[in-house]
Design an enzyme around this catalytic site. Structure first.
Site, short mmCIF file in Angstrom:
data_model
loop_
_atom_site.label_atom_id
_atom_site.label_comp_id
_atom_site.label_asym_id
_atom_site.label_seq_id
_atom_site.Cartn_x
_atom_site.Cartn_y
_atom_site.Cartn_z
N GLY A 1 38.67 29.84 31.86
CA GLY A 1 38.09 31.20 32.61
C GLY A 1 38.63 32.34 32.00
O GLY A 1 39.82 32.41 31.69
N HIS B 1 35.98 27.07 39.11
CA HIS B 1 36.39 25.88 38.52
C HIS B 1 34.78 25.32 38.25
O HIS B 1 34.71 24.60 37.10
CB HIS B 1 37.39 24.91 39.20
CG HIS B 1 38.49 25.35 39.46
ND1 HIS B 1 39.07 25.83 40.67
CD2 HIS B 1 39.57 25.69 38.73
CE1 HIS B 1 40.38 26.27 40.61
NE2 HIS B 1 40.61 26.03 39.47
N HIS C 1 37.41 25.63 43.62
CA HIS C 1 36.45 26.59 44.10
C HIS C 1 35.55 26.62 42.81
O HIS C 1 35.31 26.19 41.84
CB HIS C 1 37.09 27.94 44.46
CG HIS C 1 38.06 28.28 43.19
ND1 HIS C 1 37.55 29.00 41.87
CD2 HIS C 1 39.41 28.64 42.89
CE1 HIS C 1 38.46 29.32 41.02
NE2 HIS C 1 39.73 28.99 41.69
N MET D 1 44.04 22.72 37.91
CA MET D 1 45.15 22.48 38.67
C MET D 1 44.86 22.19 40.29
O MET D 1 45.75 22.09 41.15
CB MET D 1 46.52 23.55 38.84
CG MET D 1 47.12 23.90 37.38
SD MET D 1 48.69 24.41 37.47
CE MET D 1 48.33 26.09 38.37
N GLN E 1 45.92 33.61 29.26
CA GLN E 1 46.00 32.18 28.86
C GLN E 1 45.14 31.66 27.87
O GLN E 1 45.48 30.99 27.07
CB GLN E 1 45.95 31.51 30.31
CG GLN E 1 45.60 29.93 30.01
CD GLN E 1 45.54 29.28 31.38
OE1 GLN E 1 46.51 29.09 32.02
NE2 GLN E 1 44.37 29.00 32.09
P1 AMP Z 1 43.73 26.83 37.24
O1 AMP Z 1 43.05 25.45 38.25
O2 AMP Z 1 43.95 28.01 38.28
O3 AMP Z 1 44.75 26.35 36.57
O4 AMP Z 1 42.41 27.23 36.69
C1 AMP Z 1 41.68 26.26 35.70
C2 AMP Z 1 40.64 26.83 35.00
O5 AMP Z 1 39.86 27.59 35.73
C3 AMP Z 1 41.31 28.04 34.05
O6 AMP Z 1 40.48 27.99 32.76
C4 AMP Z 1 41.01 29.43 34.86
O7 AMP Z 1 40.97 30.51 34.14
C5 AMP Z 1 39.76 29.09 35.64
N1 AMP Z 1 39.27 29.68 36.73
C6 AMP Z 1 40.14 30.08 37.62
N2 AMP Z 1 39.63 30.92 38.50
C7 AMP Z 1 38.45 31.36 38.09
C8 AMP Z 1 37.39 32.00 38.27
N3 AMP Z 1 37.60 32.98 39.55
N4 AMP Z 1 36.44 32.32 37.55
C9 AMP Z 1 36.12 31.52 36.36
N5 AMP Z 1 37.37 30.69 35.89
C10 AMP Z 1 38.35 30.55 36.81
#
Ligand code: AMP
Length: 291
Positions: A149, A39, A36, A32, A155
């Site tokens: 992640g 990602h 960081h 989304m 999820q």
């Molecule tokens: P999001 O943008 O929050 O929807 O996350 C996108 C992807 O990045 C998802 O698969 C999350 O699980 C992964 N993700 C978010 N934060 C982390 C983290 N700290 N370490 C590893 N993967 C992450």
């Protein structure tokens, strides 16, 4: 070199078809945005396993149960594109809501079991939103592998189940949670923490790691997790929505870690909802004869 950006399914498919014609394998990293190191670790995992890595950037309105959270969600596309270029991603797919949910869109993907409890309980409709958009991204991209992640452990299991149940030919690869040096799990929402909250935030991971150690040594979850809840409250966190021991494989609730497990929690800190989870190795009691 800048990362190419596409915004339509047609352009995405055209790019992927070109790669396929060259026999290149394709990996997908759904996000989304507000990228960081967490990602970027998924992008690097993608680059290690596939020839071409697509990162998707879509702030999916259907997975936000709380309109204030959606409105406050950070949006930093230019920065994100720059980070992806440095990381070596091959394509950024950044559709708008109209492209993903055109007029008349009527289908919802709902995953029983894995979606129930924890996030599913406190964020009604969240996993339907996630499963629906991720199914679309899988089908739109035709990627062979997708990288998620462990930070969002429930999820990950929902997505795995969905792909299996719908016969989408994609391998879902789990990647470890990336943390700040003080232990706080990286999250796009961390920028919304005040300085005082940011100082307190790593205590969540610390409490989880401490409890996980005791669970791995055979402790009973009930009293231990009640104490962890109290410890978080005393430290200054707001509501602890849940702190639960679940089977790593099935997400079934566990009273003890007699199989590989996960300790998962969601807590409020000011206006920010933090989630985190840690692995709990099966306690030795599981292997002891007569235990
Ligand atoms: P999001 O943008 O929050 O929807 O996350 C996108 C992807 O990045 C998802 O698969 C999350 O699980 C992964 N993700 C978010 N934060 C982390 C983290 N700290 N370490 C590893 N993967 C992450």
């Amino acid at each position: 070199m800048a990362v190419p950006i596409v915004r339509t399914v047609t352009d995405l498919r055209r790019t992927v078809a070109g790669w396929r014609a060259e026999n290149l394998s394709v990996g997908l990293v759904p996000t989304m945005g507000a990228l960081h190191e967490g990602h970027l670790s998924l992008v690097r995992a993608g680059l290690a396993r596939t020839d071409r890595v697509i990162v998707t950037l879509f702030v999916n309105p259907k997975q936000f149960n709380n309109p204030a959270d959606l409105a406050a969600y950070p949006s930093t596309e230019d920065d994100d594109a720059a980070k992806l270029a440095t990381a070596g991603a091959h394509l950024l797919y950044a559709p708008d809501a109209q492209e993903i949910y055109p007029e008349g869109f009527s289908t919802t993907v709902s995953v029983a079991g894995a979606s129930e409890g924890m996030e599913g309980r406190f964020r009604p409709g969240h996993f339907e939103g996630v499963a629906t958009v991720v199914a679309k991204l899988f089908l739109q991209s035709g990627a062979g592998l997708a990288f998620f992640g462990e930070k969002d452990f429930q999820q990950l299991q929902v997505v795995r189940r969905m792909a299996r149940d719908l016969d989408i030919p994609i391998e879902v690869v789990a990647c470890p949670t990336i943390r700040e040096t003080d232990g706080l799990a990286m999250s796009s929402r961390n920028v919304r923490l005040s300085q005082a909250e940011r100082t307190l935030a790593p205590r969540l991971a610390a409490v989880l790691f401490e409890a996980a150690k005791k669970l791995a040594a055979g402790a009973e979850a009930g009293p231990l997790l009640a104490a962890s809840r109290d410890a978080l409250g005393r430290a200054g966190f707001g509501e602890v929505e849940y702190i639960e021991l679940r089977s790593e494989a099935s997400l079934a609730p566990l009273a003890r870690a007699l199989e590989p497990a996960r300790l998962l929690a969601a807590v409020w800190l000011g206006q920010v909802r933090l989630i985190d989870n840690v692995a709990v190795p099966a306690s030795l009691a599981a292997g002891r004869p007569g235990s």
